[in-house]
Scaffold this motif. Sequence first.
Motif, PDB file in Angstrom:
ATOM      1  N   ASN A  70       0.815  -1.214   0.000  1.00  0.00           N
ATOM      2  CA  ASN A  70       0.000   0.000   0.000  1.00  0.00           C
ATOM      3  C   ASN A  70       0.852   1.270   0.000  1.00  0.00           C
ATOM      4  O   ASN A  70       0.408   2.311  -0.466  1.00  0.00           O
ATOM      5  CB  ASN A  70      -0.919  -0.015   1.214  1.00  0.00           C
ATOM      6  N   VAL A  73      -0.431   4.943   0.513  1.00  0.00           N
ATOM      7  CA  VAL A  73      -1.295   5.605  -0.457  1.00  0.00           C
ATOM      8  C   VAL A  73      -2.611   6.034   0.208  1.00  0.00           C
ATOM      9  O   VAL A  73      -3.150   7.095  -0.112  1.00  0.00           O
ATOM     10  CB  VAL A  73      -1.547   4.670  -1.664  1.00  0.00           C
ATOM     11  N   ASP A  74      -3.102   5.232   1.152  1.00  0.00           N
ATOM     12  CA  ASP A  74      -4.354   5.567   1.827  1.00  0.00           C
ATOM     13  C   ASP A  74      -4.270   6.902   2.551  1.00  0.00           C
ATOM     14  O   ASP A  74      -5.208   7.695   2.533  1.00  0.00           O
ATOM     15  CB  ASP A  74      -4.723   4.481   2.838  1.00  0.00           C
ATOM     16  N   ILE A  77      -4.518   9.693   0.039  1.00  0.00           N
ATOM     17  CA  ILE A  77      -5.905   9.883  -0.405  1.00  0.00           C
ATOM     18  C   ILE A  77      -6.690  10.629   0.659  1.00  0.00           C
ATOM     19  O   ILE A  77      -7.398  11.599   0.367  1.00  0.00           O
ATOM     20  CB  ILE A  77      -6.570   8.524  -0.719  1.00  0.00           C
ATOM     21  N   TYR A  91      -7.343  10.978  -8.059  1.00  0.00           N
ATOM     22  CA  TYR A  91      -6.462  10.560  -6.972  1.00  0.00           C
ATOM     23  C   TYR A  91      -6.554   9.059  -6.737  1.00  0.00           C
ATOM     24  O   TYR A  91      -5.538   8.388  -6.532  1.00  0.00           O
ATOM     25  CB  TYR A  91      -6.792  11.296  -5.668  1.00  0.00           C
ATOM     26  N   ALA A  95      -3.538   6.441  -7.269  1.00  0.00           N
ATOM     27  CA  ALA A  95      -3.091   5.622  -6.142  1.00  0.00           C
ATOM     28  C   ALA A  95      -3.130   4.144  -6.493  1.00  0.00           C
ATOM     29  O   ALA A  95      -2.192   3.390  -6.185  1.00  0.00           O
ATOM     30  CB  ALA A  95      -3.976   5.890  -4.921  1.00  0.00           C
ATOM     31  N   SER A  99      -0.204   1.269  -6.275  1.00  0.00           N
ATOM     32  CA  SER A  99      -0.292   0.218  -5.259  1.00  0.00           C
ATOM     33  C   SER A  99      -0.729  -1.140  -5.806  1.00  0.00           C
ATOM     34  O   SER A  99      -0.280  -2.174  -5.297  1.00  0.00           O
ATOM     35  CB  SER A  99      -1.230   0.654  -4.129  1.00  0.00           C
ATOM     36  N   SER A 146      -7.845   1.321  -0.343  1.00  0.00           N
ATOM     37  CA  SER A 146      -7.819   2.619  -1.030  1.00  0.00           C
ATOM     38  C   SER A 146      -9.223   3.176  -1.220  1.00  0.00           C
ATOM     39  O   SER A 146      -9.446   4.373  -1.038  1.00  0.00           O
ATOM     40  CB  SER A 146      -7.123   2.487  -2.385  1.00  0.00           C
TER      41      SER A 146
END
Length: 185
Positions: A70, A73-74, A77, A91, A95, A99, A146
Amino acid sequence: FITSITINSILMSLASRLAKGASITFLGLLISKFISFFYRITVGRGLGPEEYGFLTLGIASFFLAQNISNISVDEAITRYVPDEKERTSRYLFSALRVSIPLSIIASIIGFIFAAELVSLVNLSEDMVPVVKIMAIGVPFGVASSSINSVFVAREKIRYQVYGNQIYQNLFKLISGLGALSLGLG
């Protein structure tokens, strides 16, 4: 000209939104823990201590691979989507473009080298199929994570609670019961 009435109405609106989000989250957590409790009891009784330990280690390896794939990336966001809501899909797809390939690579490595990974950690060879099964789920876990971050960023807590807490545990319970009833335990 900002008056005290305007400030009070803004504060009341904010307090109302916070209370609504907190109550939805609390109710979702309560339902989630209740479902998870039955899942653990059912699967634990059906598998026995050794196999349940294998399952627990497999789930831990799944979340380790998911978190590495990941690459935070979360958090990106959750941070940037509230500022630019019209670019939410942009976005999210950006992402996922980063990922998902990483998670597929991690999944392939976990699947192909499951025996080596198990022997590296000095576990029983019975753990190899569990690691392979968990490796397959890594890209799905990354995508789900995500998407849930978008819900949090857009303040759609209800959807995040439904998907991440209730449906996910309900799926685990149903699939665990199904696997045990088919004699896969």
